[in-house]
Write an enzyme that holds these catalytic residues in place. Structure first.
Site, mmCIF file in Angstrom:
data_model
loop_
_atom_site.group_PDB
_atom_site.id
_atom_site.type_symbol
_atom_site.label_atom_id
_atom_site.label_comp_id
_atom_site.label_asym_id
_atom_site.label_seq_id
_atom_site.Cartn_x
_atom_site.Cartn_y
_atom_site.Cartn_z
ATOM 1 N N TYR A 294 37.869 9.371 -58.262
ATOM 2 C CA TYR A 294 37.167 10.200 -59.248
ATOM 3 C C TYR A 294 38.103 11.268 -59.797
ATOM 4 C CZ TYR A 294 32.815 12.104 -61.233
ATOM 5 O OH TYR A 294 31.803 12.498 -62.079
ATOM 6 N N TYR A 344 33.958 8.592 -69.370
ATOM 7 C CA TYR A 344 33.312 9.378 -68.314
ATOM 8 C C TYR A 344 31.890 8.863 -68.107
ATOM 9 C CZ TYR A 344 31.667 13.539 -65.778
ATOM 10 O OH TYR A 344 31.150 14.401 -64.845
#
Length: 389
Positions: A294, A344
């Site tokens: 991430y 995203y």
């Protein structure tokens, strides 16, 4: 004993295009990604009997998804909260469901538009948490209102303790954009240099514009989980789920807004789940061929590299230099471009890319990759997977 390893697999992946201001709502995006995943797996819609949603906002209800797909036999559904830390946990929940017989084919999904995450969702998990934890009363009136500010404080402390530099963060951004340049789905396809990074605007010291995620895109991802036995008869090479882990962390109230008040802010919740994750898989960090970590900010990826044991605490800055995390390097990371280059979708693109690496179909394929670690967000509740070929 591990009753989980290799008993379940991801057998279908689906994505929408990733773009800015698509004009589409999260329901339409979610349905497209789910249908693409079903087709990818070689299944029919009516075979789906489980749904797991990654929930941050009010978008794309599992009941509305089922209704639009015409599903009448859903025997398992759940909703995993935890902001960006939830993505890998959805796959873990799905695997537990199919392994225990609650369902046969479970779809996990995340659909996202900035409107639904911010202005459009007034009573979501994030705002409720902020009221109950006191962030709305004791932080926001004094200007602490942006996500980047908390991460910047963590990063500043890491620099103070370990000598981490902005140029080292830049190496992470350069690698992400190099990988994104090979990915036709990526929003940011232009490669950058360290000097481009250093010359980009300071947003919240020490984080610059090129340290930051793509924050204004629309899109959705979905994956389908079933047992390894059923996977043998399906269309795609399965990505076996070797291990999964989830945690609320040692300070459950200290999600991103409050995390700077933890006793030690250079350690993340990933450090708590890493031993369980590797032990269940029967692996060590050095056994991982490629990682999908991430990266809402470059610093997030750096601390995950450390806390999953790819290097010692404080050595992340050195680890990312000299192309070591680029394709062809010692540990290629975010071979799709990640949140810094592709899109995203709160960690779901990382799962999709992990599956592609295990299939051998990535746009930045790691030769002979047998294992990939996928890690969701920190600080706050987090989760992770190890997938195998």
């Amino acid at each position: 004993m591990n009753d989980f390893r290799d008993k379940c697999a991801i057998v279908g992946i689906g994505e929408t295009d990733y773009c800015v201001n698509s004009g589409r709502n999260p329901l339409a995006l979610a349905l497209e990604a789910i249908r693409n995943a079903i087709e990818d797996a070689g299944l029919t819609v009516d075979q789906i009997d489980g749904i797991v949603k990654s929930s941050i906002d009010a978008s794309a209800s599992d009941q509305i998804i089922a209704a639009n797909l015409g599903l009448s036999g859903v025997t398992y559904s759940s909703e995993v909260t935890g902001l960006g830390g939830a993505a890998c946990a959805t796959v873990a929940h799905a695997a537990m469901a199919v392994a225990s017989g609650f369902a046969n084919y479970v779809v996990c999904y995340r659909a996202f538009t900035p409107f639904d995450f911010i202005e459009g969702a007034k009573h979501n998990q994030t705002t409720l948490w902020a009221r109950q934890a006191g962030a709305g009363e004791f932080l926001r009136p004094f200007g602490w209102s942006a996500m980047i500010d908390g991460f910047a404080m963590h990063c500043q402390r890491h620099m103070h303790e370990y000598g981490t530099t902005s140029r080292q963060l830049g190496a992470i951004a350069v690698a992400a954009r190099k990988h994104a340049a090979a990915n036709p789905k990526a929003i940011r396809q232009e490669p950058i240099t360290i000097e481009d990074h250093q010359n980009s605007n300071m947003i919240s010291q020490p984080l610059r514009e090129l340290d930051c995620l793509i924050s204004a895109n629309d899109g959705a991802c979905a994956v389908i989980v079933t047992t390894a036995e059923r996977a043998k008869d399906l269309k795609q090479r399965p990505a076996k789920i070797m291990s999964a882990a989830q945690s609320l962390g040692s300070n459950p109230m200290a999600t991103w807004e409050m995390s700077a008040f933890k006793p030690t802010i250079t350690d993340s919740e990933a450090k708590m789940i890493a031993p369980h994750l590797f032990r269940k898989a029967g692996l060590k960090p050095e056994d991982i061929d490629v990682a999908q970590l991430y990266d809402c900010f470059t610093y997030t990826q750096l601390v995950l590299i450390e806390d999953y044991g790819f290097c010692k605490k404080g050595e992340g800055g050195e680890f990312v230099q000299d192309g070591r995390i680029e394709i062809g390097g010692e540990l290629p990371i975010n071979t799709h471009g990640g949140h810094l280059g592709e899109a995203y979708i709160h960690g779901f693109t990382h799962i999709v890319e992990g599956v592609k690496q295990m299939r051998g179909t990535s746009t930045c394929q790691v030769e002979d990759a047998e294992t990939t670690l996928v890690a969701s967000a920190v600080p706050g509740p987090t989760s992770a997977l190890i997938l195998g070929r």
